[in-house]
Each structure stands twice: as C-alpha cells, then as structure tokens.
Motif scaffolding. Structure first.
Motif: not given
Length: 186
Positions: A106-108, A81-84, A133-136
């Motif tokens: 956010v998903i991870f 997640a932090f790499v993303f 996050a999915i909605l975004h």
C-alpha cells in the motif's frame, strides 16, 4: 468527495483491526469464529465498492502540480507494490522477513500515485491509504503481530510471479474499474 473519504476511512478502520489482535479476538468472539471471515470479506468488498463509486463521482480539483517525473516513478513503484502483494498472498520465507508485506504494498502504491496525481480525490484516496499503512505497521509492531509461521517451499518465486501477474491484470482492468487508463498512448 464525501463518499470517497468515507470509503477510505471505513476500509482503513476495518483493516486496522488486524493490527490489534486483542480487538480482533473480541470481534471474532462476538461474531463467532466461522462468521468473522465471510463478514470481514463482505465488509471489505463493500468498502472497496464505496471507494470506487466515490472516486468515479468525484470532481477534479487540482491541488498541486505533480513532478514531471511522477508518472514514471509510479510506473516503477506500482509493480513493486504488486510484488509485495504477492509476498502477502503466498507463504514464502520473504513474508516472515518483510512482516507487513500488504502495508508495504500500500505504501509503494500510494506514494507512486501521489507522485503522478495532484488532485484532491487522489490526496484523499492515496494519502488516506498511506496514513493507514503506516499506522498498520506501527500498531502491528507495538502489538507484536507476526505473519503465520507456515513457510512453503517455492512460494518466494510464486510471490514475484503472482505479483507481476496481478499487476498485468490490473493494468488491463484499471480503465474499466477506475476510469483512468494506466498507459496513455498519444
């Protein structure tokens, strides 16, 4: 728990504005181009503060038993997640390819934490942000949202290094900010 739920809902709604360019443009026009950024930043900080206060004041209410491997999965998913997050922050070509790097971060992060925690506050926080996050991604895709076309040489490497560095910083601050140590040495 109400404060936590309010903070998650407020922060998610605030950040969903970026997925709807026409709404964002109307808000910018109403507030003024120069005022929008600082006001958005202040509102974001307020939302995060409400979430932290809500989290810290929430009672532990067990809902489910996380799997025995959930904590280990979280140790894998959170650095990803932090790499993303690093991909989001820097302007490398990966930002163009991923398209919604912050939402994927956010998903991870959310899935990892839901696998490691089975209490109501965790469901509200991590489950709420997972839905956000999915909605975004869905709303942003439907509205044709794309990252800035600016690509800077060397920023893919900076994305990884920056993300790993931020993960290291967060592991050190997690106890002070959240009240839960990342690693518990027994």
């Amino acid at each position: 728990m109400f404060l936590l739920a309010f903070g998650v809902l407020f922060t998610a709604a605030l950040h969903l504005v970026a997925a709807a360019p026409s709404l964002k443009a109307r808000i910018k026009q109403r507030l003024g181009e120069r005022a929008y950024g600082p006001l958005f930043g202040i509102a974001s900080i307020i939302g995060i503060a409400i979430i932290v206060l809500g989290w810290r004041s929430s009672d532990f209410v067990a809902v489910y038993d996380p799997p025995s491997w959930g904590r280990h999965a979280n140790y894998l998913l959170t650095p990803i997640a932090f790499v993303f997050l690093g991909i989001f922050l820097f302007r490398g070509s990966w930002r163009q390819k991923v398209r919604f790097p912050m939402a994927f971060a956010v998903i991870f992060w959310a899935i990892g934490h839901l696998l490691a925690n089975g209490d109501l506050a965790s469901i509200i926080l991590f489950g709420g942000f997972l839905v956000y996050a999915i909605l975004h991604i869905v709303i942003g895709t439907l509205n044709g949202v794309r990252p800035s076309p600016v690509v800077r040489e060397g920023h893919n490497l900076l994305s990884v290094l920056g993300g790993i560095a931020l993960y290291g910083i967060m592991t050190q601050l997690h106890m002070a900010l959240i009240g839960v140590p990342v690693f518990q040495l027994n």
